[in-house]
Write a protein that holds these residues in place. Structure first.
Motif, PDB file in Angstrom:
ATOM      1  N   ARG A  76      -4.847 -26.213  14.952  1.00 47.72           N
ATOM      2  CA  ARG A  76      -3.455 -26.404  15.371  1.00 47.72           C
ATOM      3  C   ARG A  76      -3.260 -27.919  15.297  1.00 47.72           C
ATOM      4  NH1 ARG A  76      -2.362 -21.263  17.161  1.00 47.72           N
ATOM      5  NH2 ARG A  76      -3.950 -20.234  18.417  1.00 47.72           N
ATOM      6  N   SER A  77      -2.339 -28.366  14.439  1.00 46.08           N
ATOM      7  CA  SER A  77      -2.232 -29.795  14.144  1.00 46.08           C
ATOM      8  C   SER A  77      -0.985 -30.413  14.771  1.00 46.08           C
ATOM      9  CB  SER A  77      -2.208 -30.000  12.624  1.00 46.08           C
ATOM     10  OG  SER A  77      -1.910 -31.338  12.309  1.00 46.08           O
ATOM     11  N   GLY A 106       0.302 -17.941  10.680  1.00 39.76           N
ATOM     12  CA  GLY A 106       1.334 -17.196  11.402  1.00 39.76           C
ATOM     13  C   GLY A 106       2.676 -17.905  11.411  1.00 39.76           C
ATOM     14  N   ASN A 107       3.495 -17.586  12.408  1.00 37.05           N
ATOM     15  CA  ASN A 107       4.864 -18.122  12.463  1.00 37.05           C
ATOM     16  C   ASN A 107       4.895 -19.649  12.530  1.00 37.05           C
ATOM     17  OD1 ASN A 107       3.750 -18.026  14.986  1.00 37.05           O
ATOM     18  ND2 ASN A 107       5.561 -17.250  16.025  1.00 37.05           N
ATOM     19  N   THR A 109       2.611 -21.762  11.329  1.00 37.03           N
ATOM     20  CA  THR A 109       2.212 -22.262  10.006  1.00 37.03           C
ATOM     21  C   THR A 109       3.388 -22.193   9.028  1.00 37.03           C
ATOM     22  OG1 THR A 109      -0.045 -21.534  10.407  1.00 37.03           O
ATOM     23  CG2 THR A 109       0.590 -21.842   8.104  1.00 37.03           C
TER      24      THR A 109
HETATM   25  N1  LIG Z   1       8.116 -27.193  13.794  1.00 33.84           N
HETATM   26  C1  LIG Z   1       6.983 -27.511  13.170  1.00 33.84           C
HETATM   27  N2  LIG Z   1       6.930 -28.576  12.349  1.00 33.84           N
HETATM   28  C2  LIG Z   1       5.815 -28.923  11.702  1.00 33.84           C
HETATM   29  N3  LIG Z   1       4.657 -28.221  11.811  1.00 33.84           N
HETATM   30  C3  LIG Z   1       4.637 -27.143  12.592  1.00 33.84           C
HETATM   31  C4  LIG Z   1       5.792 -26.711  13.313  1.00 33.84           C
HETATM   32  N4  LIG Z   1       5.460 -25.600  14.018  1.00 33.84           N
HETATM   33  C5  LIG Z   1       4.159 -25.361  13.755  1.00 33.84           C
HETATM   34  N5  LIG Z   1       3.657 -26.271  12.909  1.00 33.84           N
HETATM   35  C6  LIG Z   1       2.264 -26.414  12.438  1.00 33.84           C
HETATM   36  O1  LIG Z   1       1.666 -25.141  12.238  1.00 33.84           O
HETATM   37  C7  LIG Z   1       0.429 -25.090  12.964  1.00 33.84           C
HETATM   38  C8  LIG Z   1       0.061 -23.669  13.258  1.00 33.84           C
HETATM   39  O2  LIG Z   1       0.996 -23.086  14.148  1.00 33.84           O
HETATM   40  P1  LIG Z   1       0.508 -22.172  15.376  1.00 33.84           P
HETATM   41  O3  LIG Z   1       1.733 -21.758  16.112  1.00 33.84           O
HETATM   42  O4  LIG Z   1      -0.543 -22.899  16.115  1.00 33.84           O
HETATM   43  O5  LIG Z   1      -0.229 -20.944  14.696  1.00 33.84           O
HETATM   44  P2  LIG Z   1       0.281 -19.719  13.799  1.00 33.84           P
HETATM   45  O6  LIG Z   1       0.598 -20.235  12.454  1.00 33.84           O
HETATM   46  O7  LIG Z   1      -0.904 -18.823  13.769  1.00 33.84           O
HETATM   47  O8  LIG Z   1       1.469 -19.113  14.497  1.00 33.84           O
HETATM   48  C9  LIG Z   1       0.707 -25.983  14.164  1.00 33.84           C
HETATM   49  O9  LIG Z   1      -0.468 -26.411  14.781  1.00 33.84           O
HETATM   50  C10 LIG Z   1       1.449 -27.138  13.512  1.00 33.84           C
HETATM   51  O10 LIG Z   1       0.580 -28.023  12.882  1.00 33.84           O
END
Ligand SMILES: Nc1ncnc2c1ncn2[C@@H]1O[C@H](COP(=O)(O)OP(=O)(O)O)[C@@H](O)[C@H]1O
Ligand SMILES: O=P(O)(O)OC[C@H]1O[C@](O)(COP(=O)(O)O)[C@@H](O)[C@@H]1O
Ligand SMILES: [Mg+2]
Length: 327
Positions: A76-77, A106-107, A109
């Motif tokens: 998670r970045s 996921g959502n 990403t």
């Molecule tokens: N609004 C955003 N803008 C830029 N990067 C985002 C945004 N929302 C999520 N991300 C990136 O996507 C990564 C993964 O999202 P996360 O919600 O942790 O997992 P998933 O993709 O499994 O739902 C985050 O850690 C972040 O780096």
């Protein structure tokens, strides 16, 4: 006419999900069949920012189809949430001469991919990989089926001990904002009730349902609690129920990250293989900034915007059925 795609990058991001490796394998092998070069990015957007990319060939994805987790690692970045982080990520992709990216996640990403593709003109395709099944544009996300099977197996075991005592178990399952895992676990394990984010069931209503069971001399019960439900976590709910209704001795089990691991089920392996294949074929055929999914068994491409913003709603008939079958 869009640029011919010769070099693609693929990464896994967000929560890992069983079947991500199978999707990666399908991406690498399909791309190789089109004579593309594939680069794996390690640790999701973190590795994209740091330029942590490595060439992947057919043989590099052998013997992984049955393995949970992700050989590319995930993250998670926070840095990718900033314009500076995304600029560094773009520079890494330029340095490796990447023409397009495939994001397995996921959502969150897909939201990140959507923001990035607005800023930089590199086409992205998303493959839905999350145990939560909370993405519009696909009936199933990779990892969901395995997670539900793990949760059901756990509840089967809990039933044995619950039945041997006079106990009420609250079993908490994952699903950040979504009741898919909880509802399907409840149906598949024959649980007495499910508390899910999508329903307004209050503790009082839950207690009434449990009292009905007690009147029928039901000697144990299992309630599935989705982590995102409105009444609090499983321990808080258990405490409130125990105070108001002491027919049962109350216990709590949190399945937690057990749900995220393990060898993917056949459904997840086949789904992941189909989606990985369709992602690359989509790129070849000019798809960009879309998520690939299966709807009614057929491949469908959904713009990121819709995949993120449109809600995948739980089927109300399924919720009603679960309530009836639990009585
Ligand atoms: N609004 C955003 N803008 C830029 N990067 C985002 C945004 N929302 C999520 N991300 C990136 O996507 C990564 C993964 O999202 P996360 O919600 O942790 O997992 P998933 O993709 O499994 O739902 C985050 O850690 C972040 O780096
Ligand atoms: O593993 P972490 O970082 O504690 O996150 C837990 C969350 O990840 C999930 O397992 C999967 O969600 P994502 O795929 O959206 O990351 C959620 O069900 C849960 O709320
Ligand atoms: Mg998510």
């Amino acid at each position: 006419m869009s640029k011919e795609i010769k070099r693609i990058a693929v990464f896994t991001s967000g929560g890992d999900a069983p079947g991500m490796n199978a999707a990666l394998r399908a991406v690498v092998r399909t791309a190789s069949s089109h004579d593309m070069h594939v680069y794996g990015i390690y640790r999701g957007y973190e590795g994209m920012i740091d330029g942590d990319l490595e060439r992947l060939e057919r043989g590099d994805v052998g013997n992984i189809i049955h393995r949970g987790g992700t050989i590319l690692k995930t993250a998670r970045s926070k840095r990718f949430m900033t314009p500076e982080g995304r600029r560094s990520a773009y520079e890494s992709l330029l340095a490796f001469d990447i023409d397009a990216c495939i994001a397995i996640g996921g959502n969150g990403t897909f939201t990140g991919a959507s923001v990035f593709t607005e800023e930089y003109k590199i086409p992205f395709i998303g493959i839905p990989g999350t145990i939560d099944n909370d993405l519009f544009g696909t009936d199933l996300t990779i990892g969901f089926d395995t997670a539900v099977n793990t949760a059901i197996e756990a509840v089967d075991k809990i039933r044995d001990t619950a039945d041997s005592h006079n106990r009420l178990f609250f079993v908490e399952v994952m699903g950040r904002n979504s009741g898919y895992i909880a509802l399907n676990t409840a149906i598949g394990s024959g649980a007495g009730s499910a508390l899910i984010p999508e329903s307004d069931m209050s503790i009082e209503e839950l207690i009434d349902t449990l009292k009905m069971g007690a009147r029928r001399k039901k000697l144990f019960s299992v309630v599935i609690v989705a982590e995102g439900n409105k009444n609090g976590n499983a321990s808080e709910i258990a405490q409130k129920v125990q105070q108001a209704f002491d027919f049962y001795d109350t216990k709590v089990t949190i399945i937690g990250h057990l749900q995220r691991g393990g060898s993917p089920t056949a459904i997840d392996r086949v789904l992941a293989s189909r989606l990985g294949f369709a992602a690359v074929e989509g790129l070849v055929n000019g798809q960009a900034n879309v998520a690939v999914g299966l709807v009614n068994g057929k491949v469908q491409y959904t713009p990121f915007e819709d995949a993120i913003s449109k809600e995948k709603t739980l089927d109300n008939d399924l919720v009603r059925m679960a309530e009836i079958l639990a009585q």
